[in-house]
Enzyme design. Structure first.
Site, PDB file in Angstrom:
ATOM      1  N   SER A 430       0.909  -1.326  -0.204  1.00 33.63           N
ATOM      2  CA  SER A 430      -0.129  -0.081   0.168  1.00 33.63           C
ATOM      3  C   SER A 430       0.784   1.410   0.019  1.00 33.63           C
ATOM      4  CB  SER A 430      -0.827  -0.055   1.094  1.00 33.63           C
ATOM      5  OG  SER A 430      -1.367  -1.207   1.563  1.00 33.63           O
ATOM      6  N   HIS A 451      -2.847  -3.048  -6.259  1.00 28.68           N
ATOM      7  CA  HIS A 451      -3.110  -2.626  -4.976  1.00 28.68           C
ATOM      8  C   HIS A 451      -4.545  -2.862  -4.848  1.00 28.68           C
ATOM      9  CE1 HIS A 451      -3.919   0.811  -1.856  1.00 28.68           C
ATOM     10  NE2 HIS A 451      -3.452  -0.078  -1.056  1.00 28.68           N
ATOM     11  N   GLU A 463      -5.743  -0.653  -8.095  1.00 32.81           N
ATOM     12  CA  GLU A 463      -4.820   0.144  -8.577  1.00 32.81           C
ATOM     13  C   GLU A 463      -3.660  -0.545  -9.119  1.00 32.81           C
ATOM     14  OE1 GLU A 463      -5.426   4.265  -6.005  1.00 32.81           O
ATOM     15  OE2 GLU A 463      -4.195   2.630  -5.143  1.00 32.81           O
ATOM     16  N   ASN A 501      -5.382   6.644  -1.711  1.00 34.16           N
ATOM     17  CA  ASN A 501      -5.126   6.691  -0.294  1.00 34.16           C
ATOM     18  C   ASN A 501      -4.290   8.242   0.058  1.00 34.16           C
ATOM     19  OD1 ASN A 501      -6.199   4.593   0.620  1.00 34.16           O
ATOM     20  ND2 ASN A 501      -4.522   3.423   0.947  1.00 34.16           N
TER      21      ASN A 501
HETATM   22  N1  LIG Z   1      -5.343  -4.801   5.100  1.00 34.51           N
HETATM   23  C1  LIG Z   1      -5.736  -4.096   4.256  1.00 34.51           C
HETATM   24  O1  LIG Z   1      -6.823  -3.148   4.311  1.00 34.51           O
HETATM   25  C2  LIG Z   1      -4.839  -3.751   2.965  1.00 34.51           C
HETATM   26  C3  LIG Z   1      -5.309  -3.006   1.959  1.00 34.51           C
HETATM   27  C4  LIG Z   1      -4.604  -2.797   0.874  1.00 34.51           C
HETATM   28  C5  LIG Z   1      -3.210  -3.431   0.848  1.00 34.51           C
HETATM   29  N2  LIG Z   1      -2.840  -4.006   1.786  1.00 34.51           N
HETATM   30  C6  LIG Z   1      -1.312  -4.355   1.727  1.00 34.51           C
HETATM   31  O2  LIG Z   1      -1.533  -6.036   1.579  1.00 34.51           O
HETATM   32  C7  LIG Z   1      -0.397  -6.736   2.416  1.00 34.51           C
HETATM   33  C8  LIG Z   1      -0.927  -7.509   3.338  1.00 34.51           C
HETATM   34  O3  LIG Z   1      -1.723  -7.035   4.237  1.00 34.51           O
HETATM   35  P1  LIG Z   1      -2.452  -7.699   5.166  1.00 34.51           P
HETATM   36  O4  LIG Z   1      -3.751  -6.931   5.796  1.00 34.51           O
HETATM   37  O5  LIG Z   1      -3.197  -9.012   4.218  1.00 34.51           O
HETATM   38  O6  LIG Z   1      -1.566  -8.202   6.189  1.00 34.51           O
HETATM   39  P2  LIG Z   1      -1.691  -9.731   7.300  1.00 34.51           P
HETATM   40  O7  LIG Z   1      -0.825  -9.537   8.222  1.00 34.51           O
HETATM   41  O8  LIG Z   1      -3.286  -9.965   7.667  1.00 34.51           O
HETATM   42  O9  LIG Z   1      -1.248 -10.989   6.295  1.00 34.51           O
HETATM   43  C9  LIG Z   1       0.084 -11.050   5.993  1.00 34.51           C
HETATM   44  C10 LIG Z   1       0.339 -12.454   5.737  1.00 34.51           C
HETATM   45  O10 LIG Z   1       1.593 -12.659   5.187  1.00 34.51           O
HETATM   46  C11 LIG Z   1       2.118 -13.768   5.765  1.00 34.51           C
HETATM   47  N3  LIG Z   1       3.745 -13.748   5.286  1.00 34.51           N
HETATM   48  C12 LIG Z   1       4.630 -13.013   5.896  1.00 34.51           C
HETATM   49  N4  LIG Z   1       5.807 -13.233   5.365  1.00 34.51           N
HETATM   50  C13 LIG Z   1       5.607 -14.215   4.458  1.00 34.51           C
HETATM   51  C14 LIG Z   1       6.244 -14.807   3.464  1.00 34.51           C
HETATM   52  N5  LIG Z   1       7.480 -14.766   3.528  1.00 34.51           N
HETATM   53  N6  LIG Z   1       5.840 -15.710   2.799  1.00 34.51           N
HETATM   54  C15 LIG Z   1       4.512 -16.039   2.778  1.00 34.51           C
HETATM   55  N7  LIG Z   1       3.783 -15.491   3.715  1.00 34.51           N
HETATM   56  C16 LIG Z   1       4.275 -14.559   4.564  1.00 34.51           C
HETATM   57  C17 LIG Z   1       1.743 -13.896   7.144  1.00 34.51           C
HETATM   58  O11 LIG Z   1       1.840 -15.170   7.879  1.00 34.51           O
HETATM   59  C18 LIG Z   1       0.330 -13.376   7.034  1.00 34.51           C
HETATM   60  O12 LIG Z   1      -0.516 -14.153   6.949  1.00 34.51           O
HETATM   61  C19 LIG Z   1       0.618  -5.526   2.787  1.00 34.51           C
HETATM   62  O13 LIG Z   1       1.524  -5.011   1.806  1.00 34.51           O
HETATM   63  C20 LIG Z   1      -0.607  -4.371   3.110  1.00 34.51           C
HETATM   64  O14 LIG Z   1      -0.023  -2.890   3.133  1.00 34.51           O
HETATM   65  C21 LIG Z   1      -3.424  -4.037   2.925  1.00 34.51           C
END
Ligand SMILES: NC(=O)c1ccc[n+]([C@@H]2O[C@H](COP(=O)([O-])OP(=O)(O)OC[C@H]3O[C@@H](n4cnc5c(N)ncnc54)[C@H](O)[C@@H]3O)[C@@H](O)[C@H]2O)c1
Length: 718
Positions: A430, A451, A463, A501
């Site tokens: 993000s 995104h 995005e 954002n």
């Molecule tokens: N949550 C949101 O609203 C949102 C929105 C848009 C983008 N994002 C982006 O999406 C990405 C993930 O966010 P999220 O909210 O799903 O996080 P999250 O913490 O819910 O999930 C991340 C997952 O990745 C796994 N993980 C970590 N390292 C790993 C690896 N090396 N190999 C495989 N799995 C691994 C973790 O075990 C975890 O289950 C981030 O970059 C975040 O900025 C999040």
């Protein structure tokens, strides 16, 4: 196909200027003239098509050997109606207008039969309603969807459809704009034949039959609609539709027009419909909805790139990380029938991710959105694994691991080693710099940002982040696959927050300053919800978790010490009021309920904070709340255009319509600014700049905005 007895086949109209583009083909099959609308992609009734169709009718009428006329469409459809590209030009009304054409068809002495092989909507259906008889393929989608563009059917649809299928059914179709398969309208006067096979053959057979029997022409305009309970039903419809269509004038006007089919003679009803149509055509709301329609199409065109150039095939996808986003992303692809490998580092995280996916699917079944069979198929497409080497077969890998640069760099290095050449490597980051992530690989041209928005299986916005080295074919491939999975992709350049954002941060900053100065969270939310946002900023923040913004602000205090931020939201977070998940946020929540209830504790917190700053609160009117928050979006949007992060103003509008609950009837923030007038927007911003709490530096108009305002221009070309 026409029979072997075809005597001639050529354009229905010949233009004096070189060879015409044929959009209504004329042919004669023994004693039946067949006019085929052939104007790709949807047989739109452009001016030229209308001219050719009218010429075809005249020609058939003049040919003594022709006993009946069949109007049909090429490309498996009848017609999707008016060419809406003509709506903003005078071509839409140029003679023969659709209305004239329909009258001409209806007045014909020779029977005219519509043969409907597929899509028959909008002006296409109005044209068919002007024919004397109709034969349709059972699957053909039938609709009058004008309401979705803030309009009503303006070529007799509101008067003829009720005469064919009854008041209630017509009202439902016209007010909702929904499409129904022809088979559902079998047995009404709309169709004389509904066939599983060849609609054209059925139409020609019907034409011969009515000619043989010398059946009287059935003109819907001559039918008197008798509905004993019409008034009561219309009132009921008004009571139901009124509250549901706030901000959208068209649905109520649709009811008015359909009601006239019962209360007025045909010609008078037609004039009434026309007047309402013109009234709607000029409303901001209809212009906004039409803008949104075109903006969504324009978003997939990338300057300098051929939309139809070959792209990389994507059949197998891998998603890294089965957390909040990874799970939703995997579902989006599986829902569209693509195989997905879901990679995690730990078994418990994988199990948790899969359990969430299953729970989401179960909820969809309960709500009737999916059936158990589809769920089984989708789950069958998911392959969970703890081994990153399983990405080897993927055409597209989407990384959705923790938002931490070192973790991401590690993942991309590993992907570089494991993925086959040509695999597209996408990051769902993000905020992090995509170019740095790309540089961790030996194939930065294959790296792109995707995104997604949360919940990723539901939100339509995507995005697509174009890195400095992202290959053109990679960008195209991702845009295409995004559409395949039902998303609305918009291209963004690399910057912190991308389009959506980055703009939102400024909007929320203003919302917080407004609290400092005297507004309450309820007041701010109410003002923006009245403006039309699905939810005001404080309710949104409680839903998303106030800690998310807190974490970003903490980073900003270090990165951008010169930018002013209200600390009021930090105070809230210091009390652990993270929003719905903790039962307390800007509002309080009762267990198991989502209603945002005002909380005197928050009022006290805000009052204490103002005292600390020495601010005596002032009364802030709704207009100021809306203008400060929305113009903050506009100015940052203009900045994004200046920097080339967003390709066009309408892309920004798509982002806000698809991802941020901006009211569609206002067309998006940039279109809204255009309708207010950029000169006026700048003047208001100058007023805000004189308020020491409003962040004077921020209100300096972005160079593009300043220039357009001076030149009297708009963001979106007129
Ligand atoms: N949550 C949101 O609203 C949102 C929105 C848009 C983008 N994002 C982006 O999406 C990405 C993930 O966010 P999220 O909210 O799903 O996080 P999250 O913490 O819910 O999930 C991340 C997952 O990745 C796994 N993980 C970590 N390292 C790993 C690896 N090396 N190999 C495989 N799995 C691994 C973790 O075990 C975890 O289950 C981030 O970059 C975040 O900025 C999040």
């Amino acid at each position: 196909m026409l029979g072997s007895g075809r005597r001639d086949a050529d354009p229905a109209h010949r233009s004096g200027l070189g060879s015409p583009i044929i959009s209504a083909r004329y042919a004669v099959d023994h004693d039946v003239a067949v006019i085929t609308l052939d104007h790709p992609p949807v047989n739109g009734l452009s001016h030229e098509t209308r001219v050719q169709l009218a010429a075809g009718i005249d020609r058939a009428l003049a040919d003594a050997a022709v006993r009946a006329i069949v109007v049909t469409g090429a490309h498996g459809m009848f017609s999707a109606g008016a060419d809406i590209r003509e709506f903003n030009s005078n071509k839409v009304a140029a003679a023969p207008s659709l209305d004239t054409l329909i009258r001409m068809v209806e007045a014909s002495d020779k029977p005219v039969i519509a043969a409907i092989p597929g899509t028959c909507v909008g002006g296409g259906l109005e044209l068919a309603l002007g024919c004397h008889f109709r034969a349709a393929s059972a699957d053909a989608p039938i609709a009058l969807p004008e309401v979705k563009l803030g309009l009503l059917p303006g070529a007799g649809g509101t008067q003829r459809l009720p005469r064919a299928i009854g008041l209630e059914a017509a009202l439902n179709m016209i007010v909702s704009g929904a499409s129904v398969p022809a088979r559902r309208l079998r047995g009404t006067a709309l169709f004389d034949a509904v066939v599983e096979g060849d609609a054209l053959a059925a139409g020609i057979a019907l034409a011969r039959k009515v000619a043989d029997e010398n059946r009287p022409r059935r003109r819907l305009s001559e039918v008197t609609l008798r509905e004993p309970n019409a008034e009561g039903f219309v009132q009921f419809a008004r009571n139901t539709v009124g509250p549901m269509s706030k901000g959208y004038p068209a649905p109520m006007k649709c009811i008015d027009a359909v009601a006239a089919a019962v209360s007025k003679p045909f010609e008078e009803g037609l004039r009434f419909e026309r007047a309402l149509f013109i009234e709607l055509l000029n409303t901001v709301e209809s212009r906004a909805l039409r803008h949104a329609f075109f903006a969504e199409r324009a978003a997939s065109r990338i300057p300098g790139l051929d939309e139809n150039a070959p792209a990389r095939p994507i059949e197998r996808v891998a998603v890294i990380g089965a957390g909040t986003m990874g799970g939703g992303i995997a579902m989006s692809f599986a829902n569209a029938g693509l195989a997905v490998t879901l990679v995690e580092t730990r078994q418990d995280a994988l199990d948790k991710g899969l359990a969430t996916i299953k729970r989401n699917y179960e909820a969809s079944v309960k709500r009737g959105r999916l059936d158990a069979k589809a769920v089984e198929r989708n789950l069958g497409l998911l392959t969970p694994t703890l081994s990153l080497s399983d990405v080897a077969s993927a055409d597209l890998v989407i990384e959705a691991v923790f938002e931490d640069m070192d973790v991401k760099l590690g993942v991309f290095r590993a992907l570089d080693a494991q993925a086959k050449p040509g695999t597209i490597l996408a990051s769902n980051t993000s905020t992090l710099d995509l170019d740095r992530i790309a540089a961790a690989t030996r194939r930065p041209q294959d790296v792109v940002g995707t995104h997604f928005f949360s919940p990723a299986n539901v939100m339509r916005l995507l995005e697509v982040v174009r890195g400095r080295k992202t290959g053109d074919d990679v960008l195209l491939s991702v845009m295409r696959v995004a559409k395949r999975i039902g998303k609305r992709p918009v291209v963004s350049g690399v910057c912190d927050g991308f389009i959506g954002n980055r703009m939102l941060e400024q909007y929320v900053r203003q919302a917080l300053f407004l609290l400092e100065e005297g507004a309450s969270p309820q007041q701010v939310d109410r003002a923006l919800e009245r403006f039309g946002f699905a939810m005001g900023p404080f309710r949104v923040s409680d839903l998303a978790g106030n800690d998310v913004g807190w974490a970003i602000r903490k980073r900003r205090y270090v990165e951008k010490p010169n930018v002013a931020y209200s600390r009021i939201a930090d105070r809230l977070c210091e009390l652990g009021r993270f929003g719905q998940k903790s039962g307390l946020g800007w509002y309080r929540y009762e267990p198991g309920r989502r209603d945002a209830l005002p909380d005197p504790a928050v009022d006290a917190l805000i009052a204490d904070y103002r005292k600390e700053l020495g601010i005596s609160p002032r009364k802030i009117v709704e207009d100021e709340i809306v203008e400060r928050c929305v113009y903050a979006l506009v100015n940052e949007g203009a900045q994004l255009l200046d920097e080339g992060i967003a390709l066009r103003a309408s892309d920004i509008d798509v982002v806000y319509l698809a991802g941020y609950g901006f009211p569609r009837y206002r067309g998006g923030p940039m279109f809204h600014a255009d309708t207010v007038g950029l000169y006026n927007v700048v003047r208001t911003m100058q007023r805000f700049a004189s308020n020491p709490h409003g962040d004077p530096g921020f209100w300096r108009p972005a160079p593009l905005l300043a220039r357009l305002a001076t030149e009297g221009k708009t963001f979106n070309p007129e």
